[in-house]
Design a protein around this motif. Structure first.
Motif, PDB file in Angstrom:
ATOM      1  N   ASP A 112     -28.978  16.982  46.774  1.00  0.00           N
ATOM      2  CA  ASP A 112     -27.975  16.968  47.844  1.00  0.00           C
ATOM      3  C   ASP A 112     -27.712  18.359  48.387  1.00  0.00           C
ATOM      4  O   ASP A 112     -27.614  18.579  49.593  1.00  0.00           O
ATOM      5  CB  ASP A 112     -26.649  16.523  47.193  1.00  0.00           C
ATOM      6  N   ILE A 113     -27.556  19.301  47.448  1.00  0.00           N
ATOM      7  CA  ILE A 113     -27.259  20.680  47.846  1.00  0.00           C
ATOM      8  C   ILE A 113     -28.434  21.253  48.654  1.00  0.00           C
ATOM      9  O   ILE A 113     -28.251  21.842  49.718  1.00  0.00           O
ATOM     10  CB  ILE A 113     -26.994  21.564  46.606  1.00  0.00           C
ATOM     11  N   LEU A 114     -29.631  21.027  48.138  1.00  0.00           N
ATOM     12  CA  LEU A 114     -30.801  21.568  48.842  1.00  0.00           C
ATOM     13  C   LEU A 114     -30.923  20.965  50.237  1.00  0.00           C
ATOM     14  O   LEU A 114     -31.219  21.649  51.219  1.00  0.00           O
ATOM     15  CB  LEU A 114     -32.078  21.283  48.041  1.00  0.00           C
ATOM     16  N   ASP A 115     -30.639  19.662  50.270  1.00  0.00           N
ATOM     17  CA  ASP A 115     -30.705  18.955  51.534  1.00  0.00           C
ATOM     18  C   ASP A 115     -29.721  19.539  52.545  1.00  0.00           C
ATOM     19  O   ASP A 115     -30.039  19.720  53.715  1.00  0.00           O
ATOM     20  CB  ASP A 115     -30.326  17.493  51.244  1.00  0.00           C
ATOM     21  N   GLU A 116     -28.544  19.835  52.039  1.00  0.00           N
ATOM     22  CA  GLU A 116     -27.512  20.389  52.925  1.00  0.00           C
ATOM     23  C   GLU A 116     -27.923  21.764  53.463  1.00  0.00           C
ATOM     24  O   GLU A 116     -27.758  22.053  54.647  1.00  0.00           O
ATOM     25  CB  GLU A 116     -26.180  20.501  52.181  1.00  0.00           C
ATOM     26  N   ILE A 117     -28.479  22.597  52.589  1.00  0.00           N
ATOM     27  CA  ILE A 117     -28.924  23.925  53.060  1.00  0.00           C
ATOM     28  C   ILE A 117     -29.973  23.742  54.145  1.00  0.00           C
ATOM     29  O   ILE A 117     -29.923  24.356  55.212  1.00  0.00           O
ATOM     30  CB  ILE A 117     -29.545  24.746  51.898  1.00  0.00           C
ATOM     31  N   GLU A 118     -30.906  22.856  53.871  1.00  0.00           N
ATOM     32  CA  GLU A 118     -32.015  22.666  54.790  1.00  0.00           C
ATOM     33  C   GLU A 118     -31.529  22.151  56.147  1.00  0.00           C
ATOM     34  O   GLU A 118     -31.916  22.670  57.197  1.00  0.00           O
ATOM     35  CB  GLU A 118     -32.992  21.674  54.162  1.00  0.00           C
ATOM     36  N   LYS A 119     -30.634  21.144  56.075  1.00  0.00           N
ATOM     37  CA  LYS A 119     -30.195  20.519  57.330  1.00  0.00           C
ATOM     38  C   LYS A 119     -29.206  21.386  58.089  1.00  0.00           C
ATOM     39  O   LYS A 119     -29.355  21.596  59.285  1.00  0.00           O
ATOM     40  CB  LYS A 119     -29.534  19.173  57.019  1.00  0.00           C
TER      41      LYS A 119
END
Ligand code: G4P
Length: 527
Positions: free
Chosen positions: A151-158
């Motif tokens: 989730d965290i990685l996804d948020e950084i990416e998006k």
């Protein structure tokens, strides 16, 4: 003597950006600990306490739980010289922060594992992006219950439109934290829940090694294998060029408080972060390897020591090998300045800077000659670009309780304006000064400092202006005509440049329409 090229290769000049409370102070403290710059954890804070005792205005920091000052700390680790530039996290001090980010080659973005990207992280990130500053991410507080790692990685990416590439990966979180797996070294780092901030050594261990089950438990090991397989499939392979161009962020996980994963982060900065980069300047960019010394002032701080009315200009060396005693040309005034006693900032001390290399930050004591944005060179007329000065968003009239002290007040306001804390305007008709700032909280800081450092009582009152614009024109007669027609709204900044104080957006628009030959600018590039 160190050669210029090897000194450059050894330098890492970086800043930590984060939302308040994500753990920047704690992380700074732990990084300094590795550098041997401080003996015990808590020293950064202890130093803060001493400063507070010395200077009252720091009480604002204490009351509001925010950090207002930015400082520089230099330390060595693993054969490299690190210069860590601290940035205030509170949004009202963003201008100072922006300027500090002009003096770094890379940044570490600290996220709270339970919160992910927060507003201030995002704003600071945008500034880094403007300058393509490469960013390493540290996801902090994995010793606490946190959000799902993907989730965290996804948020950084998006939200930041950045490719993410985990370098370490948490094995469990919070109460179940077992450690992190270092994907770059195929090592396990075990977290000991019971042993304070014990710093473990990495154990070489390919993922498929059956000993892993014994070390972290079969369930956690199975989950780790599954997650890493997913990560390796989903995330792009690490690409140094992409990171250094600001398109990809390597991600580390850890706990600053427990000093877990911090050494890996520091080694990562050493391995990945760029040495001093060429600096944008006019009429040409400056390469660090040029033998002539050059650099610029990105911050000025008055009264660091209340006993001496000194002012320190923070100067980033951009090229060449500086030696103490050198005379450099102050490009704005054309004068030579002898640099007899520049200092380096160590965690707790200042030390005379005998030599400095590109990427190093020196403090130059002076009496007001050096301003933010000023360049010093060995003779060339260079101007380092992209050091912004923002239009103030809040304007207030200064009220002095004792009118006999007007002269002292003016000095105090000028000193603070010089630091870039505030802008100072003198209306053409009217005796009271107008102070402009980017965020409201700065008025508290200014009033507090005027009282503690200059022994004056002053307050701020509403002023009938909304915003300020510097005006420019090719023909001075156009400025004169505008000034005469708008006398009550005209002021000068402290350099005497004409400024229009607009009552509101409508009057500003109107003025722009009525005087098409004038340019109204919201920022003033450093003169
Ligand atoms: P900041 O400079 O980014 O504002 O954050 P700071 O380091 O002051 O940390 C904010 C709070 O988060 C502090 O707690 C700090 O102890 C805590 N913290 C920092 N890193 C970690 C971590 O890795 N794990 C956990 N669990 N907590 C962490 P505080 O209670 O606000 O302050 P204090 O009483 O500890 O000084």
């Amino acid at each position: 003597m160190t050669s210029l090229l090897s000194a450059i290769a050894q330098r890492r000049t970086f800043a930590i950006i984060s939302h308040p409370d994500a753990g920047k102070t704690t992380l700074t403290e732990k990084l300094l600990l590795f550098g041997g710059a401080i003996q015990m954890a808590g020293a950064v804070r202890a130093r803060g306490e001493q400063r507070r005792a010395r200077s009252d205005w720091m009480s604002i920091e204490k009351e509001r739980g925010i950090s207002v000052t930015a400082s520089v700390m230099s330390f060595e680790h693993g054969g490299l010289s690190f210069n860590l530039l601290d940035t205030p996290g509170h949004e009202d001090f963003s201008e100072d922060t922006y300027r500090t980010l002009t003096a770094v080659d890379s940044a570490v973005m600290v996220l709270d594992a339970a919160k992910g990207i927060e507003t201030q992280t995002r704003k600071l990130f945008e500034v880094c992006r403007l300058r393509d500053v490469p960013i390493i991410t540290f996801v902090n507080k994995v010793d606490r219950e946190a959000r799902d790692t993907f989730d965290i990685l996804d948020e950084i990416e998006k939200t930041l439109a950045l490719d993410v590439c985990p370098v370490t990966w948490p094995i469990g979180m919070g109460r179940d934290l077992k450690g992190v797996y270092d994907l770059s070294a195929d090592q396990v780092l075990l977290f000991d829940q019971t042993r304070g901030d014990h710093i473990p050594d990495g154990i070489d261990m390919p993922l498929e090694d059956p000993r892993l089950d014994g070390l972290v438990g079969a369930e956690a090991a199975a989950r780790l294998r599954e997650e890493i397989e997913l990560v390796r499939g989903a995330c792009p392979a690490f690409d140094l060029d992409s990171y250094r161009a600001g398109h990809l962020t390597p991600v580390f996980f850890g706990s600053a408080l427990r000093n877990f994963g911090v050494r890996e982060l520091l080694n990562g900065i050493g391995r990945l972060a760029p040495p001093p980069r060429p600096q944008p300047a006019s009429p040409r960019a400056v390469d660090p390897a040029e033998d002539k010394v050059s650099g610029f002032v990105f911050k000025v701080q008055a009264n660091m020591d209340p006993n001496h009315r000194d002012r320190i200009a923070f100067f980033r060396v951009c090229s060449g090998r500086f030696r103490r005693g050198m005379k450099l040309k102050h490009v704005r005034s054309g004068k030579q300045i002898a640099l007899g006693n520049p200092v380096f900032f160590l965690a707790r001390d200042r030390e005379l800077a005998e030599e400095a290399y590109p990427g190093d930050i020196m403090g130059i004591p002076n009496h007001g000659a050096l301003r933010i944005g000023d360049a010093l060179t060995e003779g060339e007329d260079l101007r380092f670009t992209g050091i912004p000065s923002f239009a103030p968003e809040v304007l207030r009239r200064v009220r002095l309780d004792d009118p006999m002290k007007a002269k002292q007040l003016r000095k105090a306001l000028e000193d603070l304006a010089e630091e870039g804390v505030s802008q100072l305007f003198k209306p053409l008709n009217g005796a009271t000064w107008i102070v402009g700032v980017v965020g409201m909280l700065q008025f508290d800081v200014i009033a507090n400092r005027i009282e503690s450092e200059y022994n004056l009582k002053a307050g701020f009152e509403d002023a009938p202006y909304d915003t300020a614009r510097w005006i420019h024109a090719d023909d001075p007669a156009d400025i004169k005509a505008f000034t005469e027609a708008n006398l009550s709204a005209m002021a000068e900044d402290r350099d005497g440049a004409p400024v229009f104080l607009a009552r509101n957006g409508w009057t500003l628009n109107r003025a722009q329409q009525d005087y098409p030959k004038l340019r109204f600018s919201a920022t003033r590039e450093q003169p």
